[in-house]
Design a protein around this motif. Structure first.
Motif, short mmCIF file in Angstrom:
data_model
loop_
_atom_site.label_atom_id
_atom_site.label_comp_id
_atom_site.label_asym_id
_atom_site.label_seq_id
_atom_site.Cartn_x
_atom_site.Cartn_y
_atom_site.Cartn_z
N ALA A 111 0.84 -1.21 0.00
CA ALA A 111 0.00 0.00 0.00
C ALA A 111 0.87 1.25 0.00
O ALA A 111 0.59 2.22 -0.71
N LEU A 112 1.94 1.23 0.78
CA LEU A 112 2.87 2.36 0.82
C LEU A 112 3.53 2.55 -0.53
O LEU A 112 3.66 3.69 -1.03
N ALA A 113 3.97 1.48 -1.14
CA ALA A 113 4.63 1.56 -2.45
C ALA A 113 3.68 2.11 -3.51
O ALA A 113 4.08 2.92 -4.36
N TYR A 114 2.42 1.69 -3.46
CA TYR A 114 1.44 2.19 -4.43
C TYR A 114 1.19 3.68 -4.20
O TYR A 114 1.11 4.45 -5.16
N TRP A 115 1.05 4.07 -2.95
CA TRP A 115 0.84 5.49 -2.61
C TRP A 115 2.00 6.34 -3.12
O TRP A 115 1.79 7.39 -3.73
N LEU A 116 3.23 5.86 -2.91
CA LEU A 116 4.39 6.61 -3.37
C LEU A 116 4.45 6.67 -4.89
O LEU A 116 4.71 7.74 -5.47
N ALA A 117 4.20 5.56 -5.54
CA ALA A 117 4.22 5.53 -7.01
C ALA A 117 3.16 6.46 -7.59
O ALA A 117 3.40 7.14 -8.60
N THR A 118 1.99 6.49 -6.97
CA THR A 118 0.92 7.38 -7.43
C THR A 118 1.34 8.83 -7.29
O THR A 118 1.09 9.65 -8.20
N PHE A 119 1.98 9.15 -6.19
CA PHE A 119 2.48 10.51 -5.98
C PHE A 119 3.51 10.88 -7.04
O PHE A 119 3.42 11.94 -7.67
N GLU A 120 4.46 10.00 -7.28
CA GLU A 120 5.53 10.30 -8.23
C GLU A 120 5.02 10.41 -9.67
O GLU A 120 5.64 11.10 -10.49
N ALA A 121 3.92 9.75 -9.96
CA ALA A 121 3.36 9.79 -11.32
C ALA A 121 2.34 10.91 -11.50
O ALA A 121 1.81 11.09 -12.60
N SER A 122 2.08 11.67 -10.45
CA SER A 122 1.02 12.66 -10.50
C SER A 122 1.42 13.92 -11.26
O SER A 122 2.60 14.30 -11.32
N GLU A 123 0.42 14.59 -11.81
CA GLU A 123 0.65 15.88 -12.46
C GLU A 123 1.13 16.91 -11.43
O GLU A 123 1.93 17.80 -11.76
N LEU A 124 0.65 16.79 -10.21
CA LEU A 124 1.07 17.71 -9.16
C LEU A 124 2.57 17.63 -8.93
O LEU A 124 3.26 18.65 -8.88
N PHE A 125 3.09 16.41 -8.81
CA PHE A 125 4.52 16.25 -8.59
C PHE A 125 5.31 16.78 -9.78
O PHE A 125 6.29 17.52 -9.61
N ALA A 126 4.87 16.44 -10.97
CA ALA A 126 5.56 16.91 -12.17
C ALA A 126 5.58 18.43 -12.25
O ALA A 126 6.60 19.04 -12.63
N ALA A 127 4.49 19.05 -11.85
CA ALA A 127 4.39 20.51 -11.94
C ALA A 127 5.34 21.22 -10.99
O ALA A 127 5.71 22.38 -11.23
N THR A 128 5.75 20.54 -9.92
CA THR A 128 6.62 21.18 -8.93
C THR A 128 8.08 20.77 -9.08
O THR A 128 8.91 21.19 -8.29
N MET A 129 8.37 19.95 -10.11
CA MET A 129 9.74 19.46 -10.29
C MET A 129 10.40 19.98 -11.56
O MET A 129 11.38 19.41 -12.04
N HIS A 130 9.87 21.06 -12.12
CA HIS A 130 10.51 21.67 -13.29
C HIS A 130 11.93 22.11 -12.92
O HIS A 130 12.18 22.56 -11.79
N LYS A 131 12.82 21.98 -13.87
CA LYS A 131 14.19 22.45 -13.64
C LYS A 131 14.26 23.94 -13.88
O LYS A 131 13.71 24.46 -14.85
N HIS A 132 14.92 24.64 -12.97
CA HIS A 132 15.12 26.09 -13.08
C HIS A 132 16.61 26.38 -13.14
O HIS A 132 17.40 25.74 -12.44
N ALA A 133 16.97 27.36 -13.93
CA ALA A 133 18.36 27.80 -13.94
C ALA A 133 18.70 28.42 -12.59
O ALA A 133 17.83 29.04 -11.96
N PRO A 134 19.94 28.25 -12.13
CA PRO A 134 20.32 28.88 -10.85
C PRO A 134 20.07 30.39 -10.89
O PRO A 134 20.36 31.05 -11.90
N TRP A 135 19.52 30.90 -9.81
CA TRP A 135 19.23 32.34 -9.75
C TRP A 135 20.50 33.12 -9.41
O TRP A 135 21.32 32.67 -8.61
N SER A 136 20.63 34.25 -10.02
CA SER A 136 21.73 35.14 -9.68
C SER A 136 21.18 36.56 -9.60
O SER A 136 20.30 36.93 -10.37
N ALA A 137 21.69 37.33 -8.65
CA ALA A 137 21.18 38.68 -8.43
C ALA A 137 21.52 39.57 -9.62
O ALA A 137 22.53 39.37 -10.29
#
Length: 212
Positions: A186-212
């Motif tokens: 059940a834990l493995a399924y919950w984790l896999a569902t999270f990792e496959a979610s659009e929500l997770f994908a939306a928050t894992m975009h790569k960003h260039a390092p910020w510089s002032a």
């Protein structure tokens, strides 16, 4: 909201604390400026806001007092109290107490065991197996909870799921083969569902390092 008034989030893509802050900011539809941090070269402005030097840091630039939130859970609660369209916040005091107790164990004993498991040499250990096994006891309790209900929060994904999942993910990825062989389906399924979610994908975009 003008760009000059938007909150500013100092973040690091792979940090589980930063992940959960981004999850809450995203689900609340909070508009903010993302500043990706290089941990070996932390921005001076971030350090002036938060001398502890860890991410995430949320600077409420548009607020009258320019308040700074230095803890990921505080950022999550702040964002969700502004707007919580999916009902991530528990509806009752008892539900909130239960969620905060799970998060406290995650952030305390489990995180300590996770760090020693993942980086045993940093703690002077030859192996992280003992800490892996101690942490597994708690994960089995989460598995039992997930056998009784779809999510840690109950019938739908909520605050506690978002707060805990990035850390369980880090544990699972330390030795994927070992994790997959354990009797926590059940834990493995919950984790896999999270990792496959659009929500997770939306928050894992790569960003260039910020510089002032």
């Amino acid at each position: 909201m003008s760009e000059s008034a938007q909150p500013v989030l100092y973040s690091f893509r792979r940090c589980p604390y930063a992940m959960r802050a981004r999850l809450a900011l995203h689900v609340s539809s909070m508009v903010y400026e993302h500043r990706e941090v290089v941990l070996k070269n932390k921005p001076a402005h971030m350090l002036s806001l938060s001398p502890k030097g860890t991410v995430p840091v949320l600077w409420l630039r548009g607020a009258a007092d320019g308040r700074v939130l230095e803890q990921s859970l505080d950022i999550m609660l702040w964002a969700l109290r502004q707007r919580d369209p999916l009902g991530w916040l528990p509806a009752s005091d008892a539900g909130m107490a239960d969620a905060l107790a799970l998060i406290a164990h995650n952030d305390g004993p489990f995180k300590q065991q996770l760090d020693r498991y993942k980086y045993p040499n940093r703690s002077g250990l030859d192996s992280g197996a003992a800490d892996r096994d101690e942490a597994a006891v708690w994960l089995h309790s989460l598995d039992a909870r997930l056998r009784a209900q779809p999510f840690l929060a109950g019938e739908h994904f909520g605050l506690v799921d978002a707060a805990v999942a990035p850390f369980v993910r880090q544990y699972a990825h330390t030795d994927p083969g070992w994790f997959a062989a354990q009797a926590w389906t059940a834990l493995a399924y919950w984790l896999a569902t999270f990792e496959a979610s659009e929500l997770f994908a939306a928050t894992m975009h790569k960003h260039a390092p910020w510089s002032a």
